[in-house]
Design a protein around this motif. Structure first.
Motif, PDB file in Angstrom:
ATOM      1  N   ARG A  12      27.460  25.747  18.518  1.00 46.10           N
ATOM      2  CA  ARG A  12      28.565  26.569  19.071  1.00 46.10           C
ATOM      3  C   ARG A  12      28.749  26.242  20.358  1.00 46.10           C
ATOM      4  N   HIS A  13      29.808  26.676  21.051  1.00 48.40           N
ATOM      5  CA  HIS A  13      30.262  26.069  22.483  1.00 48.40           C
ATOM      6  C   HIS A  13      29.865  27.372  23.277  1.00 48.40           C
ATOM      7  N   LEU A  14      29.198  27.119  24.382  1.00 51.30           N
ATOM      8  CA  LEU A  14      28.949  27.666  25.649  1.00 51.30           C
ATOM      9  C   LEU A  14      29.409  27.014  26.850  1.00 51.30           C
ATOM     10  N   PRO A  15      30.486  26.812  27.212  1.00 54.34           N
ATOM     11  CA  PRO A  15      30.966  25.976  28.443  1.00 54.34           C
ATOM     12  C   PRO A  15      30.496  26.801  29.683  1.00 54.34           C
ATOM     13  N   LEU A  16      29.593  26.358  30.507  1.00 55.82           N
ATOM     14  CA  LEU A  16      29.369  26.780  31.976  1.00 55.82           C
ATOM     15  C   LEU A  16      30.260  26.649  33.021  1.00 55.82           C
ATOM     16  N   ASP A  17      31.365  27.183  33.091  1.00 56.34           N
ATOM     17  CA  ASP A  17      32.530  26.617  33.794  1.00 56.34           C
ATOM     18  C   ASP A  17      32.259  26.699  35.256  1.00 56.34           C
ATOM     19  N   ASP A  18      31.085  27.601  35.826  1.00 58.22           N
ATOM     20  CA  ASP A  18      31.130  27.613  37.165  1.00 58.22           C
ATOM     21  C   ASP A  18      30.190  26.556  37.801  1.00 58.22           C
ATOM     22  N   VAL A  19      29.543  25.903  36.811  1.00 60.85           N
ATOM     23  CA  VAL A  19      28.851  24.607  37.301  1.00 60.85           C
ATOM     24  C   VAL A  19      29.072  23.223  36.600  1.00 60.85           C
ATOM     25  N   HIS A  20      29.875  23.429  35.404  1.00 55.76           N
ATOM     26  CA  HIS A  20      30.228  22.157  34.540  1.00 55.76           C
ATOM     27  C   HIS A  20      31.958  22.441  34.339  1.00 55.76           C
ATOM     28  N   PRO A  21      32.630  21.905  35.337  1.00 51.11           N
ATOM     29  CA  PRO A  21      33.928  22.090  35.278  1.00 51.11           C
ATOM     30  C   PRO A  21      34.711  21.286  34.240  1.00 51.11           C
ATOM     31  N   HIS A  22      34.112  20.537  33.413  1.00 53.34           N
ATOM     32  CA  HIS A  22      34.845  19.471  32.506  1.00 53.34           C
ATOM     33  C   HIS A  22      34.519  19.909  31.000  1.00 53.34           C
ATOM     34  N   ALA A  23      33.347  21.016  31.003  1.00 52.53           N
ATOM     35  CA  ALA A  23      32.809  21.256  29.788  1.00 52.53           C
ATOM     36  C   ALA A  23      33.819  21.926  28.802  1.00 52.53           C
ATOM     37  N   ARG A  24      34.548  22.584  29.247  1.00 56.13           N
ATOM     38  CA  ARG A  24      35.459  23.496  28.314  1.00 56.13           C
ATOM     39  C   ARG A  24      36.703  22.479  27.555  1.00 56.13           C
ATOM     40  N   LEU A  25      36.919  21.700  28.434  1.00 60.03           N
ATOM     41  CA  LEU A  25      37.937  20.619  27.734  1.00 60.03           C
ATOM     42  C   LEU A  25      37.373  19.836  26.927  1.00 60.03           C
ATOM     43  N   ALA A  26      35.909  19.504  27.113  1.00 66.42           N
ATOM     44  CA  ALA A  26      35.120  18.660  26.255  1.00 66.42           C
ATOM     45  C   ALA A  26      34.940  19.285  25.047  1.00 66.42           C
ATOM     46  N   ALA A  27      34.668  20.761  24.952  1.00 67.18           N
ATOM     47  CA  ALA A  27      34.461  21.564  23.691  1.00 67.18           C
ATOM     48  C   ALA A  27      35.569  21.524  22.990  1.00 67.18           C
ATOM     49  N   VAL A  28      36.914  21.623  23.579  1.00 70.36           N
ATOM     50  CA  VAL A  28      38.316  21.699  22.994  1.00 70.36           C
ATOM     51  C   VAL A  28      38.595  20.461  22.285  1.00 70.36           C
ATOM     52  N   ALA A  29      37.912  19.256  23.010  1.00 71.74           N
ATOM     53  CA  ALA A  29      38.178  17.848  22.357  1.00 71.74           C
ATOM     54  C   ALA A  29      37.259  17.796  20.982  1.00 71.74           C
ATOM     55  N   ALA A  30      36.148  18.125  21.289  1.00 74.21           N
ATOM     56  CA  ALA A  30      35.226  17.968  20.053  1.00 74.21           C
ATOM     57  C   ALA A  30      36.161  19.066  18.689  1.00 74.21           C
ATOM     58  N   GLU A  31      36.566  20.121  19.049  1.00 72.32           N
ATOM     59  CA  GLU A  31      37.298  20.752  18.122  1.00 72.32           C
ATOM     60  C   GLU A  31      38.761  20.296  17.609  1.00 72.32           C
ATOM     61  N   ALA A  32      39.240  19.492  18.353  1.00 68.78           N
ATOM     62  CA  ALA A  32      40.500  18.587  18.069  1.00 68.78           C
ATOM     63  C   ALA A  32      39.965  17.516  17.262  1.00 68.78           C
ATOM     64  N   ALA A  33      38.858  16.886  17.543  1.00 69.19           N
ATOM     65  CA  ALA A  33      38.189  16.062  16.609  1.00 69.19           C
ATOM     66  C   ALA A  33      38.041  16.461  15.304  1.00 69.19           C
ATOM     67  N   ALA A  34      37.373  17.841  15.202  1.00 68.25           N
ATOM     68  CA  ALA A  34      37.191  18.442  13.926  1.00 68.25           C
ATOM     69  C   ALA A  34      38.335  18.485  12.864  1.00 68.25           C
TER      70      ALA A  34
ATOM     71  N   THR B 135      28.888  11.931  32.022  1.00 68.34           N
ATOM     72  CA  THR B 135      29.502  11.808  33.360  1.00 68.34           C
ATOM     73  C   THR B 135      30.742  11.541  33.454  1.00 68.34           C
ATOM     74  N   ALA B 136      31.579  11.395  32.350  1.00 68.91           N
ATOM     75  CA  ALA B 136      32.983  10.858  32.164  1.00 68.91           C
ATOM     76  C   ALA B 136      33.581  11.790  31.258  1.00 68.91           C
ATOM     77  N   LEU B 137      34.095  12.985  31.589  1.00 61.99           N
ATOM     78  CA  LEU B 137      34.595  13.839  30.543  1.00 61.99           C
ATOM     79  C   LEU B 137      36.213  14.286  31.239  1.00 61.99           C
ATOM     80  N   GLU B 138      36.623  13.501  32.020  1.00 60.75           N
ATOM     81  CA  GLU B 138      38.096  13.839  32.247  1.00 60.75           C
ATOM     82  C   GLU B 138      39.000  13.626  30.950  1.00 60.75           C
ATOM     83  N   ALA B 139      40.122  14.099  31.235  1.00 57.93           N
ATOM     84  CA  ALA B 139      40.995  14.276  30.085  1.00 57.93           C
ATOM     85  C   ALA B 139      41.468  12.480  29.474  1.00 57.93           C
ATOM     86  N   GLU B 140      41.618  11.798  30.411  1.00 61.73           N
ATOM     87  CA  GLU B 140      41.865  10.494  30.059  1.00 61.73           C
ATOM     88  C   GLU B 140      40.409   9.627  29.400  1.00 61.73           C
ATOM     89  N   ASP B 141      39.303  10.346  29.700  1.00 54.06           N
ATOM     90  CA  ASP B 141      38.363   9.763  29.199  1.00 54.06           C
ATOM     91  C   ASP B 141      37.923  10.245  27.859  1.00 54.06           C
TER      92      ASP B 141
END
Length: 605
Positions: free
Chosen positions: A482-504, A521-527
């Motif tokens: 399950r997802h627990l994006p730590l937004d205060d220290v990992h700014p790209h984690a939430r969108l990466a979690a959404v990408a995993a759900e989109a792939a699902a 280290t490469a989790l921008e939207a384009e990545d």
């Protein structure tokens, strides 16, 4: 037998029992027919001369001014850890204990001065400190069965408390300060700061400077407790970096392929370098301090002769009751009111799971002054009768504060329903195979759930353990994330979690899961779009799903379920619906599952 005893002494309750036993032994010895031997032992002179420098002290002062600097050095290390990577790192986390801890120093001092200020005003410092070792030990004995969050809150309080107490000792109870050694001490502090700035990772240079710093403060006439605290504060603390762990893994691979003494040494140095010097020193010194230094200090200072009417005189002294009221009442009132005021002012909140009744009980436990109190008594009083009165007050406070805390914890449990002072332990909601992402046999008897963050390096290292679990347990366990994006220290984690759900939605969750961890280290939207293309996903659908509020809400629901289940960081694991505490390597998790299996027949019977 000896191994079990050593493990027991490393626990909070074991350390408290040891300290209490040594204290009682010191009292019995000082009031026995062999009391002269006790007195003469601590009067043994130990003279160390280095050139023109003379360190001529008796054994009692070597314990109080020598060994105890190690205690305060460890306190300083803990404060630096809390400020850098712990509970004092964030403003919202530190303001409540900061206000409460400050009130817990001011109010006891005022109460002491109101009662004993006319007799011995210089003794007010005896009521400002809290003995952390005793506090945690008694908490383990009289507190809620689950009290980790309260423990963290009290430890944070004690950090503030100890810092203020040591500052008071160094400033108020130092006399005849000599300038030249003081300048040397200042140079040592500057050297420690420079070592930290230079990112020196070896512990030896720090320790050598600390030894010189101690000698300089003794020669300067300043109590070395403040030197120990400041030195610990200047030793850098940091989280372990992913690059250091990867480097160590490569070293292990080299040793596996070509075992030799030289490579083994490189592995050892690589391991040391991956952990901050602060954490390494704390790990090495913490047990000796709790098992040797503090008990030896208690042995040297708690043995007061109460024969010949001395106990009666102490009980009739305003100093005794000033100390008792300052510690037992002052700490309870000061910390409780300070906490209430800080929360009401919106400066922060109490830790999850900690109720007001638990705060009251913990505030009462802070009335156990012991170590710092006895140290101040030795510095503040010259008259033997005053020393006896103040020491009796400290010992009475230990007993009374423990009893008051026990009563308050019981009241909190019976009256306010505060059964624990900790985060929830049960997974909420339970695993649902229709919605949760699952690896392994859906019908497997055991389930491991991991709350993860795709940008978290520790999650990346933990994710590979599934293959070891599957191979070792042979279909007896299933794995859910399950997802627990730590937004205060990992700014790209939430969108990466959404990408995993989109792939699902296109049946490729686990493939995307693995790719995201391989490219942390490469989790921008384009990545993310590039990874989707590499997995053969429909680009238009993936783009639409990235913006779908339903998937963002799903990630938010996972984060809320983490909070409801007591997961605050990543990775957090649940074994068969119960939060796992401790290491989360594959071997530990396999052992925990096997322990559950071994217990099942007994439960069935």
């Amino acid at each position: 037998m000896a191994l079990n005893l050593a493990r027991r002494l490393r626990t909070d309750s074991g350390a408290a029992v040891l300290l209490l036993s040594v204290t009682l032994f010191a009292l019995l010895w000082a009031n026995s027919p062999f009391s002269e031997a006790y007195t003469h032992l601590w009067e043994i002179p130990i003279n160390v001369d280095i050139g023109d420098l003379a360190f001529d002290m008796d054994l009692h002062h070597w314990v109080n001014d020598g060994l105890m600097v190690v205690f305060f050095f460890v306190v300083g290390l803990e404060v630096r850890q809390e400020l850098t990577i712990g509970s004092l790192r964030r403003r919202s986390q530190r303001l409540v204990p900061l206000v409460a801890g400050t009130a817990g120093v001011v109010v006891p001092a005022l109460i002491y001065l109101a009662i004993a200020g006319g007799t011995a005003p210089h003794g007010w410092g005896a009521v400002v400190g809290t003995d952390t070792a005793f506090l945690l030990g008694v908490l383990a004995l009289v507190g809620p069965a689950m009290s980790n969050q309260l423990k963290v809150f009290l430890l944070t309080l004690s950090v503030v408390d100890d810092f203020l107490a040591v500052t008071i000792i160094g400033v108020v109870y130092s006399e005849d300060v000599r300038i030249t050694p003081l300048l040397v001490a200042g140079a040592c502090l500057a050297a420690l700061w420079l070592l930290g700035r230079m990112r020196e990772w070896r512990s030896t240079p720090y320790l050598l400077v600390v030894v010189v710093l101690w000698g300089a403060t003794v020669q300067a006439g300043i109590h070395p407790s403040i030197a120990g605290m400041l030195a610990g504060l200047l030793v850098p603390a940091a989280l372990t970096q992913r690059s250091d762990v990867v480097r160590t893994k490569d070293l292990y691979r080299a040793y596996w392929q070509s075992p030799s003494a030289g490579v083994a040494r490189e592995v050892h140095l690589g391991l040391s370098r991956s952990i901050s010097v602060n954490q390494r020193l704390h790990e090495v010194l913490n047990t000796p301090v709790n098992v040797v230094v503090v008990p030896l200090f208690a042995l040297a200072n708690a043995g007061i002769d109460l024969r010949g009417g001395a106990l009666g005189e102490a009980l009739g002294s305003s100093i005794t009751w000033g100390v008792v009221a300052g510690l037992v009442l002052g700490k309870l009132v000061g910390i409780s009111l300070g906490t209430w005021a800080a929360v009401r002012a919106g400066l922060g909140t109490l830790p999850d799971g900690v109720g007001p009744g638990s705060v009251l009980g913990g505030a009462a436990l802070c009335g156990i002054g012991f170590t710092v109190s006895l140290l101040v008594i030795d510095l503040a009083f010259d008259d033997e009768a005053q020393v006896q009165a103040a020491t009796v007050g400290v010992l009475l406070s230990l007993v009374l504060a423990s009893l008051v805390a026990w009563a308050l914890f019981r009241l909190a449990r019976v009256r306010w329903g505060e059964e624990s002072a900790d985060l929830p332990m049960a997974l909420d909601p339970p695993v649902d195979t229709r919605h949760d992402h699952l690896r392994g046999d859906p019908e497997a008897p055991h389930t491991i759930v991991e709350y993860l963050d795709f940008e978290c390096p520790f999650c990346m290292r933990a994710t590979g353990m599934w293959r070891e679990l599957q191979a070792e347990l042979d279909g007896r366990v299933r794995y859910v994330v399950r997802h627990l994006p730590l937004d205060d220290v990992h700014p790209h984690a939430r969108l990466a979690a959404v990408a995993a759900e989109a792939a699902a939605r296109q049946g490729r969750f686990w493939e995307m899961h693995d790719v995201l961890f391989e490219n942390q280290t490469a989790l921008e939207a384009e990545d993310l779009r590039a990874y989707a293309a590499s997995l053969g996903l429909d680009a238009e659908q993936f783009e639409a799903d990235l913006a779908d509020d339903a998937l963002h809400a799903r990630v938010a629901d996972h984060a809320e379920s983490a909070r409801a289940s007591g997961a605050q960081g990543t990775p957090t694991f649940f074994l068969d619906g119960v939060r796992h505490q401790g290491p989360h390597d594959a071997a530990t998790l396999i052992a925990a599952i096997e322990a559950l299996e071994a217990a099942e027949p007994d439960e069935a019977r």
